[in-house]
Design an enzyme around this catalytic site. Sequence first.
Site, PDB file in Angstrom:
ATOM      1  N   HIS A  91       0.840  -1.191   0.000  1.00 42.96           N
ATOM      2  CA  HIS A  91       0.000   0.000   0.000  1.00 42.96           C
ATOM      3  C   HIS A  91       0.882   1.250   0.000  1.00 42.96           C
ATOM      4  O   HIS A  91       0.611   2.214  -0.698  1.00 42.96           O
ATOM      5  CB  HIS A  91      -0.878  -0.043   1.251  1.00 42.96           C
ATOM      6  CG  HIS A  91      -1.494   1.257   1.609  1.00 42.96           C
ATOM      7  ND1 HIS A  91      -2.615   1.711   0.958  1.00 42.96           N
ATOM      8  CD2 HIS A  91      -1.138   2.203   2.489  1.00 42.96           C
ATOM      9  CE1 HIS A  91      -2.923   2.895   1.460  1.00 42.96           C
ATOM     10  NE2 HIS A  91      -2.048   3.214   2.390  1.00 42.96           N
ATOM     11  N   CYS A 106       8.692   1.219 -32.898  1.00 42.54           N
ATOM     12  CA  CYS A 106       8.387   1.081 -31.479  1.00 42.54           C
ATOM     13  C   CYS A 106       9.549   0.488 -30.693  1.00 42.54           C
ATOM     14  O   CYS A 106       9.411   0.165 -29.536  1.00 42.54           O
ATOM     15  CB  CYS A 106       7.124   0.249 -31.285  1.00 42.54           C
ATOM     16  SG  CYS A 106       7.223  -1.366 -32.042  1.00 42.54           S
TER      17      CYS A 106
END
Lengths: 88, 576
Positions: free
Chosen positions: B192, B507
């Site tokens: 968290h 890319c």
Amino acid sequence: MVKKVIKVLNEMGLHARPAGLIADVAGKFDCSIKIIKDSAEINAKSIMGILTLGAAKGSEIILVCEGKDAEKAAEEIEKLFKKNFDEE
Amino acid sequence: MIVKTGVPASIGIAIGRVHLLKEERIYIEKKDIPKEKTKSEIKRFKEAITKVEKDLDKLKEKVLNVLGHQHAKLIEVHHLILKDPLITKDVPLLIVEKGITAESALSEVMEKTGRDFNKIKDDFFHERKNDIFDVCKKIISHLIRKKIVSLKNLSEPVILVAHNLYPSDTIQIKESGKVLAFCTDMGNKSSHTAIFAQSVGIPAVVGLSDITAQINDGENIIVDGEKGIVILSPDEDTLREYAEKRKSLLQEERFFRGLKKLPTATRDGKRISLMVNVDVTDSVKVIKDISPDGIGLFRTEMLYMNRDEFPSVEEQTAIYYKFLKNLPNSPVIIRTADIGGDRAPQFVMREFEDERNPFMGLRGIRFFLKHPELLKNQISAIYRANVHGNAKIMIPMVSNMEEINAFKEIALECRNEIAATKIKSNLDVEFGIMVEIPSAALVLDSILGEIDFVSIGTNDLVQYMLAVDRVNHGVSELYDHYHPAVLRIINLIVQTAHKKGKKVSVCGEMATEPLAAALLVGLGVDILSVPVKMYLRLKYVLRSIGFEEMVQVAQNALGLVRSDDIKALLKDHVIY
């Protein structure tokens, strides 16, 4: 007594939110509801208990309901698993 | 000077004074209570829970306002923990059975739960222990009427050092506005705390194991959130070096942030499409924040990694849809999984076991055509998710026309199946191929009729052109995307595609290097696609160059034979 073997199929496994949903639904029934995984057995009405199972995606659990509304309880809880706890 | 290495949780550099958050060890005396008092003890416990519930409601409102919905969900979990029978039933039971106080009964229950948690090996589950302990600490603090130390009243900016941070601490960090960075003993990438640090944008290093034991309140430290290191008692030189680094990082960041709203166009006004390379695990919010011209490469390999079974159509549809709906007006080029190559060991399939030369082996479209059911699932999911009509499909590792035909046949099957259902989505999806195998580049003129666009994967194209294994250190100095042959083949691809009116994107890594990116623009490449964290930097480079000038430079570069000369020529013209 109703006994069901259920596989955890949702991406995140039985983490906080699914555990909360199970505990919430289980809490509405009078019967005793247990979840067994490996050697651990916990009360399905307890979010903490469910979390301590550490049930990740792919693991198998056994749901055991005992009491007068056992049939219905097992059905409702299995339903949560089946719809993958409404994960996005 | 001591350098401690932990887990990089949130990037940035901070230099400052330590505020050591002492782990509140609440010592609970095991106190027996007389039998006649058990009833009032249970009442006291229930009152404490009610108070915590009220606190949580207030906290939830604050979290919603300050941190947003995602974090507020955590509070809902805390509410459920308060209702947990382990707390509501077991604690009162223990009070009666053992004749002990509410706080000692609760701590007994918590000790047992803590032990159960410690048995779990999965970090993600392990971390949830913190939520539970956070809630219990709150109950206990009401029971023993001890105020939990507040971070809100910090008087000056500090670097917070703690054993662990609980959700209720993080909200205070945000509110105080005085925390420059934080480091913790505990935690990992999925904690968290790590997610929180990223969302508020303060540097953080977690998982330092014993930093709280090695550090003193008030001492000066450096936190480098990118490298994941903390420097204790830094020497003068290091301090100066980091102060410089921090200053230029901040300037750069402020400057780049100013570019967000500006278009990607060269000095002389030529608009270039600048897109991002994205992985299924990337944050949609972060992508939206830089408002790119689209997703030029959406990698899907991660869906197949570290798991026992393949991802279902439903799972894939949900993931693609999440990205597609969030960028409804921009193209999202989804590459079907390029499984194999250097990533082979992470997959469970047996075919890879004995590959001597995996880069030339079973990967990309080659693998999927051997397992058409997997390819079908993926294409089907892309079609289903294409509600807004912005998806495009790109095929990796194409070496011949037959592969494209086989791919399109499967795609047609998917379309027919979906058309027969009630699913409402846009089945008109463009196809493109990755040009990374030289054979595809050389026969491009004859396959262009079958496809809508081309994307050059320079990383693989360079290794196949130059026969340099890109993971073999022995030949790494030969790996060079400024090799004249690389320039020529890119030039050939662009010219061939443009003749048929098809667009070309790049890319690979080449697009992220300023000199090479400028060269690609000069060669006529229409779209550059780069990693999210490089996006604004590249936008800056492209806004600094002149298009007409780069066209000329590229033509001159095509005439050079040595890669050093090509680089020198570019350096003279690409000034940013």
